[in-house]
Design an enzyme around this catalytic site. Structure first.
Site, PDB file in Angstrom:
ATOM      1  N   LYS A   1     -37.334 -25.420  26.645  1.00  0.00           N
ATOM      2  CA  LYS A   1     -38.186 -26.616  26.535  1.00  0.00           C
ATOM      3  C   LYS A   1     -37.883 -27.591  27.664  1.00  0.00           C
ATOM      4  CE  LYS A   1     -38.068 -25.821  21.600  1.00  0.00           C
ATOM      5  NZ  LYS A   1     -37.277 -26.062  20.382  1.00  0.00           N
TER       6      LYS A   1
ATOM      7  N   LYS B   1     -29.084 -30.726  20.066  1.00  0.00           N
ATOM      8  CA  LYS B   1     -29.045 -29.450  19.322  1.00  0.00           C
ATOM      9  C   LYS B   1     -28.141 -29.659  18.125  1.00  0.00           C
ATOM     10  CE  LYS B   1     -27.461 -27.539  23.215  1.00  0.00           C
ATOM     11  NZ  LYS B   1     -28.320 -26.385  23.407  1.00  0.00           N
ATOM     12  N   ARG B   2     -28.068 -28.651  17.220  1.00  0.00           N
ATOM     13  CA  ARG B   2     -27.117 -28.782  16.127  1.00  0.00           C
ATOM     14  C   ARG B   2     -25.705 -28.955  16.668  1.00  0.00           C
ATOM     15  NH1 ARG B   2     -28.729 -27.697  10.742  1.00  0.00           N
ATOM     16  NH2 ARG B   2     -26.533 -27.929  10.206  1.00  0.00           N
TER      17      ARG B   2
ATOM     18  N   LYS C   1     -21.120 -24.790  20.657  1.00  0.00           N
ATOM     19  CA  LYS C   1     -22.094 -25.421  21.567  1.00  0.00           C
ATOM     20  C   LYS C   1     -21.420 -26.447  22.483  1.00  0.00           C
ATOM     21  CE  LYS C   1     -25.940 -24.806  18.284  1.00  0.00           C
ATOM     22  NZ  LYS C   1     -26.946 -23.983  18.962  1.00  0.00           N
TER      23      LYS C   1
HETATM   24  C1  26V Z   1     -27.486 -19.407   8.653  1.00  0.00           C
HETATM   25  C2  26V Z   1     -27.351 -20.082   7.463  1.00  0.00           C
HETATM   26  C3  26V Z   1     -26.249 -19.730   6.574  1.00  0.00           C
HETATM   27  C4  26V Z   1     -26.377 -20.254   5.173  1.00  0.00           C
HETATM   28  C5  26V Z   1     -27.077 -21.538   4.988  1.00  0.00           C
HETATM   29  C6  26V Z   1     -28.233 -21.833   5.873  1.00  0.00           C
HETATM   30  C7  26V Z   1     -28.278 -21.091   7.148  1.00  0.00           C
HETATM   31  C8  26V Z   1     -29.268 -21.389   8.043  1.00  0.00           C
HETATM   32  C9  26V Z   1     -29.384 -20.713   9.227  1.00  0.00           C
HETATM   33  C10 26V Z   1     -28.489 -19.722   9.529  1.00  0.00           C
HETATM   34  C11 26V Z   1     -28.689 -18.912  10.753  1.00  0.00           C
HETATM   35  C12 26V Z   1     -28.192 -19.438  11.967  1.00  0.00           C
HETATM   36  C13 26V Z   1     -28.617 -18.539  13.067  1.00  0.00           C
HETATM   37  C14 26V Z   1     -29.416 -19.249  14.097  1.00  0.00           C
HETATM   38  O1  26V Z   1     -30.059 -20.250  13.865  1.00  0.00           O
HETATM   39  N1  26V Z   1     -29.382 -18.703  15.277  1.00  0.00           N
HETATM   40  C15 26V Z   1     -30.062 -19.296  16.414  1.00  0.00           C
HETATM   41  O2  26V Z   1     -31.318 -18.635  16.542  1.00  0.00           O
HETATM   42  C16 26V Z   1     -32.061 -19.145  17.626  1.00  0.00           C
HETATM   43  C17 26V Z   1     -33.409 -18.461  17.597  1.00  0.00           C
HETATM   44  O3  26V Z   1     -33.247 -17.105  17.841  1.00  0.00           O
HETATM   45  C18 26V Z   1     -31.322 -18.913  18.920  1.00  0.00           C
HETATM   46  O4  26V Z   1     -32.054 -19.469  19.983  1.00  0.00           O
HETATM   47  C19 26V Z   1     -29.943 -19.559  18.871  1.00  0.00           C
HETATM   48  O5  26V Z   1     -29.207 -19.243  20.031  1.00  0.00           O
HETATM   49  C20 26V Z   1     -29.205 -19.064  17.650  1.00  0.00           C
HETATM   50  O6  26V Z   1     -27.989 -19.755  17.488  1.00  0.00           O
END
Ligand code: 26V
Length: 810
Positions: free
Chosen positions: A656, A544-545, A550
């Site tokens: 998954k 994961k990231r 995490k």
């Molecule tokens: C935020 C940002 C901020 C600026 C630059 C690029 C960027 C890209 C993505 C995000 C949002 C992050 C939020 C995220 O990915 N949340 C994840 O969403 C999944 C699908 O709902 C969820 O399974 C994960 O628990 C959650 O961390």
């Protein structure tokens, strides 16, 4: 098209000659990929046109899923599967001397997303088309996707992901559908027939050109569209050239460069918000281009604009596309002459919003000044929305200034995008039951009080077509052989597997499939790391990231502790373990990058210590991506889902792994809670603080990481190893920051607090794995329940409860 192998072979050979002028003997894997990909797209093209025609003729309601990210990965294998020709092609190619698996490797992995949020969008598109809904994606065609990761001397190095270097056989450039997006300039206001008229002047125009990708549903006939926008300069428009005084070529080049930068690259900072102008430009570019094209399509139906909400639903994936709200208001008012109230009613009935995180550092807030300058008309509309909303608050909660300040859309010279999204949407959803509860009770409590019917839960899901049928065809085949094929269309029927959970022959088959998957992954790892991997060891995986919450750090500290135990007692009795990591860290996230280095350092020490005798091995697989996930997940025995409770909104990797028979080692966080509800204590390994406890510590204090350091010698030993000279810390002080976050900064994510319970649970796993019959029983129970997490399920709920759309029979 070709329904049998011989026809396929014939068509394929003809195409090869006709399009490349090559006989079979001279064709490379890349040639085969190109011919095959084009063949499939052209074939889907007919169904694509039919689908669109049907939508137009029936005037069915359609949903548009706006997302800054669509992490779709490779499409060839999935498209073959959904078109029902996967086996025909596999066998046909084999006859011609090619392996489909090798051909699939020729495709660039479309990495147009960071992680969970982008992959969710991709799974949703697959389910929408497969369930025959009229649902499309609106995204950006980034020239560079998420960076490619290399590990050099244990450190992450980022390289540009120029995925378009290889021809993209799936996309179609649609110049005829281009639109113009306008930035900068100023707004002139005047009264005309007693009405205020707003005119955007001296703007900079950008050409938005769509590239369409067909999204092929599992019935092969239903083909929706992912429309990704590319930013290009306007060369013909005198208006634009006018601003360059006609001849100023340098100015033009500058303009061109600045325009093209809009769709140049995907921001890599998953869950770390930064108020960057270019990111705001990307967001408005997506929203404006997407909406203009949707409204153009709607316009062709010849219906009054009042009926828009009955024909179109707009969904925003997190707050990133929130500007669809003011942009829609602008178009309705300024271009269609609608009054505010009517436009607002239409907008709010069309828009729905999903929240994906409660991490406050990820909440978007744009500087007011930036919004005002970049999008002057949009700024005015946001200001007006805020003024009206605050007016409403004042009449509802007279005198309650603190509440109004907490809820306002504009505050501290910033626009709070989440507030704007909540106020202007008819539905706000979280992505797992626990996450939604935290939103309603804590993070968005005041909004929930004001709009109690607006909030709802939609637990995430994953497409079982990619993550089971395509990634693990043998397991899918075994399921077919045991319960028939109905589960493919009704994934919840996988529950029928439970009756085989104690069946010895079924168990053996599940075990044999897992072993073959492990062997395949072992080969991959050996080819990358030049080391043998023991397929009889427990494959314990965290992919994961990389993010502090995490807790990859908890995982590696535990491994270090295990190593210490082996050093103390080299004949320690344990089932051999292979620990596998995969994670990209945001390029500017220093702590995360240090954790990667720590994992690689520990791996180096452990993997090269003869005392360990293969009891533990650690591999950090570089460049974790969708295609790598498809290799890793089917081979996992243990799935690490160990986030600090309350922090992981849902997680989708957890689902998954479950679907592929791994057992979860996890906290009561995100969707793990719902997995536990289904399979019970016996079939999952839970540990650590609960969300309530974590949130209470944050609120009331009472946690002291140093007490644990002082009181637990195991913790003390591993932490000291990070900073005292020895095999882990041999030269610089590179792990000092990790030591400090845990002790000086009081361990924000409760790594030390959960350490003891994590260690114990690992012992339990070791014990459980020795009883293979019991282990396989648990694994089968997990697979059986995993159908609930098919995104088909999730999408049906979005469709009926939020978007109010119905399947369309072709
Ligand atoms: C935020 C940002 C901020 C600026 C630059 C690029 C960027 C890209 C993505 C995000 C949002 C992050 C939020 C995220 O990915 N949340 C994840 O969403 C999944 C699908 O709902 C969820 O399974 C994960 O628990 C959650 O961390």
């Amino acid at each position: 098209m070709f329904n049998d192998k011989e026809t396929f072979k014939q068509v394929f050979r003809e195409d090869l000659i006709g399009k490349l002028g090559k006989p079979l003997e001279e064709a490379s894997n890349a040639d085969v990929y190109n011919i095959l990909g084009n063949m499939i797209r052209e074939n889907a093209g007919r169904h694509w046109a039919d689908t669109n025609q049907k939508y137009k003729a029936d005037k069915d309601k359609q949903v548009y899923y706006f997302s800054m990210e669509f992490l779709i990965g490779r499409l060839l294998g999935n498209n073959l599967l959904n078109m029902g020709v996967l086996e025909v092609v596999r066998e046909g190619l084999a006859d011609l001397g090619f392996s489909l698996a090798d051909i699939e490797e020729e495709e660039a992995d479309a990495g147009l997303g960071n992680g969970g949020l982008g992959r969710l969008a991709a799974c949703f598109l697959d389910s929408l088309a497969s369930l025959q809904y009229a649902g499309h994606g609106c995204g950006i065609r980034y020239k560079y996707g998420l960076f490619e990761q290399k590990i050099v001397d244990g450190y992450q190095v980022e390289l540009p992901d120029y995925w378009l270097q290889k021809d993209n056989v799936w996309e179609v450039r649609r110049e005829d559908k281009q639109v113009e997006v306008r930035f900068w300039g100023h707004v002139e206001t005047r009264a005309e027939n007693g009405e205020l008229v707003f005119e955007h002047k001296d703007y900079e125009a950008v050409r938005a050109v769509p590239y369409d990708i067909p999204i092929i549903g599992a019935d092969r006939r239903h083909v929706n569209t992912l429309r990704n926008w590319s930013a290009e300069s306007i060369t013909q428009s005198t208006r634009t050239f006018g601003t360059f005084a006609g001849t100023d070529y340098h100015k033009f080049l500058e303009y061109k460069r600045s325009v093209e930068s809009i769709s140049e690259f995907l921001y890599p900072d998953d869950s770390e918000y930064e108020g960057k102008l270019l990111r705001l430009k990307q967001q408005y570019f997506l929203c404006s281009a997407g909406l203009q094209s949707i409204l153009r399509t709607f316009g062709k139906l010849g219906l009054p604009y009042e009926s828009l909400p009955d024909k179109v639903a707009l969904h925003i994936n997190d707050t990133h596309p929130t500007l669809v709200i003011p942009e829609l208001m602008r178009i309705l008012m300024d271009e269609h002459g609608m009054g505010w109230n009517k436009a607002w009613d239409i907008t709010t009935r069309m828009v729905s919003y999903t929240n994906h995180t409660i991490l406050s550092e990820a909440l978007e807030r744009w500087p007011l000044q930036m919004v005002r300058e970049l999008m002057p008309r949009i700024f005015l509309i946001i200001e007006e929305i805020n003024a009206r909303f605050c007016g409403e608050l004042m009449s509802r909660y007279p005198g309650d200034q603190p509440r109004i300040e907490q809820m306002a859309i504009i505050h501290d010279d910033q626009v709070r995008m989440a507030h704007l999204a909540i106020v202007a949407s008819h539905s706000v959803n979280g992505v797992a039951a626990l996450h939604t509860e935290i939103l309603q009770k804590r993070e968005m409590r005041l909004f929930n009080e004001m709009y109690p019917h607006r909030f709802n839960n939609k637990t995430n899901g994953i497409t079982h077509r990619r993550w089971l049928m395509h990634a693990n065809p043998e397991l899918a085949g075994l399921i077919n052989d045991s319960i028939g094929t109905r589960w493919i269309h009704h994934p919840q029927e996988m529950i029928g597997l439970i009756k085989y959970c104690e069946d010895a022959s079924f168990q053996e088959q599940v075990a044999a499939i897992k072993r073959r998957n492990k062997l395949r992954l072992a080969e991959y790892i050996s080819s990358k790391h030049g080391v043998q991997v023991d397929p009889d060891s427990i494959f314990d995986v965290q992919v994961k990231r990389l993010h502090a919450y995490k807790r990859q750090l908890l995982n590696i500290l535990h491994i270090l502790h295990l190593y210490n135990q082996i050093k103390d007692n080299p004949s320690m009795d344990m089932v051999p373990r292979t620990f596998i990591f995969g994670a990209k860290a945001a390029p500017s996230y220093h702590l995360a990058k240090r954790i990667i280095k720590l994992i690689n350092t520990v791996a180096d020490v452990v993997n090269n210590d003869p005392d360990v005798k293969g009891k533990i091995r650690i591999f950090f697989l570089e460049n974790y991506s969708v295609s790598l996930a498809e290799k890793i997940i089917p081979a996992a025995d243990v799935s690490e889902q160990i986030s600090t409770a309350s922090k992981e909104a849902s997680g989708t990797g957890n689902m998954k792994f479950m679907m592929n028979g791994a057992l979860t080692l996890g906290t009561m966080d995100g969707a793990n809670v719902e997995m536990h509800e289904m399979v019970g204590d016996n079939n999952m390994f839970l540990f650590g603080l609960r969300a309530e406890q974590v949130l209470d510590y944050y609120q009331y204090g009472g946690y002291h990481a140093r007490d644990i350091y002082a009181g637990d010698s195991r913790v003390r030993e591993v932490l000291d190893q990070l900073v005292n000279p020895g095999p882990i810390c041999c030269h610089s002080q590179e792990f000092d920051t990790i030591f400090q976050t845990l002790l000086d900064n009081n361990d924000e994510f409760f790594v030390l607090k959960d350490f003891a319970s994590y260690v114990e649970t690992h012992v339990e796993i070791d014990r459980a794995y020795r009883n293979q019959k019991e282990w396989l029983k648990k694994s089968i129970i997990n697979i059986g329940h995993s159908g609930k997490f098919s995104s088909d399920n999730t999408i049906s709920r979005y469709a009926s409860e939020i978007w109010k759309i119905h399947p369309i029979r072709l």
